[in-house]
Design a protein around this motif. Structure first.
Motif, PDB file in Angstrom:
ATOM      1  N   ARG A  62      18.913 -12.256  38.421  1.00  0.00           N
ATOM      2  CA  ARG A  62      20.341 -12.321  38.760  1.00  0.00           C
ATOM      3  C   ARG A  62      20.672 -11.147  39.668  1.00  0.00           C
ATOM      4  O   ARG A  62      20.020 -10.105  39.622  1.00  0.00           O
ATOM      5  N   TYR A  72      24.042 -16.051  40.482  1.00  0.00           N
ATOM      6  CA  TYR A  72      22.854 -16.793  40.042  1.00  0.00           C
ATOM      7  C   TYR A  72      21.903 -17.075  41.203  1.00  0.00           C
ATOM      8  O   TYR A  72      22.319 -17.100  42.357  1.00  0.00           O
ATOM      9  N   PRO A  73      20.629 -17.275  40.863  1.00  0.00           N
ATOM     10  CA  PRO A  73      19.605 -17.402  41.915  1.00  0.00           C
ATOM     11  C   PRO A  73      19.867 -18.516  42.935  1.00  0.00           C
ATOM     12  O   PRO A  73      19.484 -18.352  44.098  1.00  0.00           O
ATOM     13  N   SER A  74      20.501 -19.585  42.528  1.00  0.00           N
ATOM     14  CA  SER A  74      20.747 -20.666  43.500  1.00  0.00           C
ATOM     15  C   SER A  74      21.638 -20.176  44.646  1.00  0.00           C
ATOM     16  O   SER A  74      21.623 -20.724  45.736  1.00  0.00           O
ATOM     17  N   GLN A  75      22.385 -19.091  44.386  1.00  0.00           N
ATOM     18  CA  GLN A  75      23.296 -18.555  45.395  1.00  0.00           C
ATOM     19  C   GLN A  75      22.609 -17.622  46.389  1.00  0.00           C
ATOM     20  O   GLN A  75      23.115 -17.418  47.477  1.00  0.00           O
ATOM     21  N   PRO A  78      17.798 -18.895  48.271  1.00  0.00           N
ATOM     22  CA  PRO A  78      17.557 -19.518  49.582  1.00  0.00           C
ATOM     23  C   PRO A  78      17.661 -18.512  50.736  1.00  0.00           C
ATOM     24  O   PRO A  78      16.892 -18.583  51.691  1.00  0.00           O
ATOM     25  N   SER A 119       8.053 -18.493  44.018  1.00  0.00           N
ATOM     26  CA  SER A 119       8.417 -19.398  45.109  1.00  0.00           C
ATOM     27  C   SER A 119       7.293 -19.478  46.137  1.00  0.00           C
ATOM     28  O   SER A 119       6.353 -18.688  46.126  1.00  0.00           O
ATOM     29  N   ASP A 180       9.687 -27.906  36.301  1.00  0.00           N
ATOM     30  CA  ASP A 180      10.492 -29.066  36.707  1.00  0.00           C
ATOM     31  C   ASP A 180       9.679 -30.345  36.749  1.00  0.00           C
ATOM     32  O   ASP A 180       9.914 -31.211  37.592  1.00  0.00           O
TER      33      ASP A 180
END
Ligand code: C2E
Ligand code: CA
Ligand code: CA
Ligand code: CA
Length: 277
Positions: A62, A72-75, A78, A119, A180
């Motif tokens: 975070r 959060y990582p999705s923010q 990328p 990643s 996933d």
């Protein structure tokens, strides 16, 4: 003169001019945040379904931003991936998480394997495997106390290189997990080829688990396949009693989700471990 009277002209022009500056700005802000030590790791318990106790932990990064609070990582992941900052962040995450596990070990807790998300850019970097080896050496944790999680799209991005790195990691004794699993992105084509120990069934599939057993046909066949292939099965996103019941009857090895614990700071996680002791 005609063009400048167009109602959208000024706006479109301004928009185009400001875009690169904005992007630059975000990139620099993230790099600065990392330098300033604004990133934190949260730890989510993984429950061993045989003992009912905490059997491991997943690390989730975070950004503690002074203005926005917890990001959060999705923010930001990328952005980190686009700029390449992910290499530095990823190294910090692995180092920090392994150090924390060493601390818990010294405090007398049983082996507490830590799962770390990796990643594509990190994983395919030529120094990734040597770096992992170095961190294991430096922290003194057992290689089997480290589990690296990859999504199938990470592995499929460069299948040959992925295979080489997976084999090297396996030789070191690090555990490997497919994250996933069963999500839209995963194909079953390479499942048997990659040397993967653990399948983490995607939480989207867990969402479909209700009182009606017919709703989880796909999930049940994925579980059967995982068992056939002798993979360790982890259920993620376990929130409800129905989901827990399903996980128990389907004989998952490990369960993770808000039902058992949220991702939390290392201090809170330490207290959780103390309570269990
Ligand atoms: P993921 O690896 O699939 O992580 C699981 C996500 O589900 C986490 O979101 C976690 O907070 C959330 N979660 C856990 N239990 C439950 C539950 O019971 N219900 C629901 N609805 N959600 C649950 P988070 O932390 O926002 O992370 C999102 C994604 O960002 C991760 O998905 C992972 O792909 C990536 N990520 C997180 N930390 C890292 C990191 O350290 N490195 C890299 N490369 N990626 C990371
Ligand atoms: Ca994960
Ligand atoms: Ca996942
Ligand atoms: Ca995910």
């Amino acid at each position: 003169a005609k063009i400048s009277q167009h109602p959208n002209y000024g706006f479109a022009q301004r928009d185009r001019d400001s875009w690169p500056t904005t992007r630059d700005c975000i990139d620099r802000r993230l790099a600065r945040a990392f330098e300033m030590g604004e990133f934190v790791l949260h730890y989510q318990p993984q429950i061993d379904m045989v003992t009912g106790r905490i059997g491991g932990v997943e690390v989730l990064v975070r950004w503690l931003d002074s203005e926005r609070g917890l990001v959060y990582p999705s923010q930001f992941m990328p952005v980190a991936e686009r700029t390449g900052l992910i290499i530095a962040i990823g190294r910090w995450i692995i180092q920090e998480a392994c150090r924390q596990v060493a601390v818990w070990r010294r405090e007398g807790h049983d082996s507490l394997p830590v799962a770390i998300n990796v990643s594509a850019m990190e994983f395919h970097h030529p120094h990734f495997v040597p770096f992992v080896r170095e961190v294991l050496h430096e922290t003194g944790i057992d290689p089997s106390d480290l589990e690296l999680e990859f999504t199938e799209s990470v592995l499929m991005h460069e299948p040959e290189l992925s295979m080489t790195h997976l084999q090297q990691l396996r030789d070191i004794g690090v555990r490997l997990a497919m994250d996933d699993f069963g999500s839209g992105e995963s194909s079953l084509r390479y499942l048997n080829r990659f040397p993967i120990d653990t399948l983490k069934i995607d939480k989207c599939l867990m969402e479909g688990v209700t009182a009606d057993p017919a709703t989880s046909v796909v999930l049940r066949s994925l579980v059967a396949m995982g068992k056939d292939l002798k993979r360790r099965l982890v259920a993620e996103g376990v929130e409800t009693a129905h989901q827990l019941g399903f996980v128990q009857t389907q004989l998952f090895d490990v369960a993770q989700g808000f039902r058992f614990g949220y991702p939390q700071t290392s201090e809170d996680f330490s207290r959780l471990l103390e309570k269990e002791h």
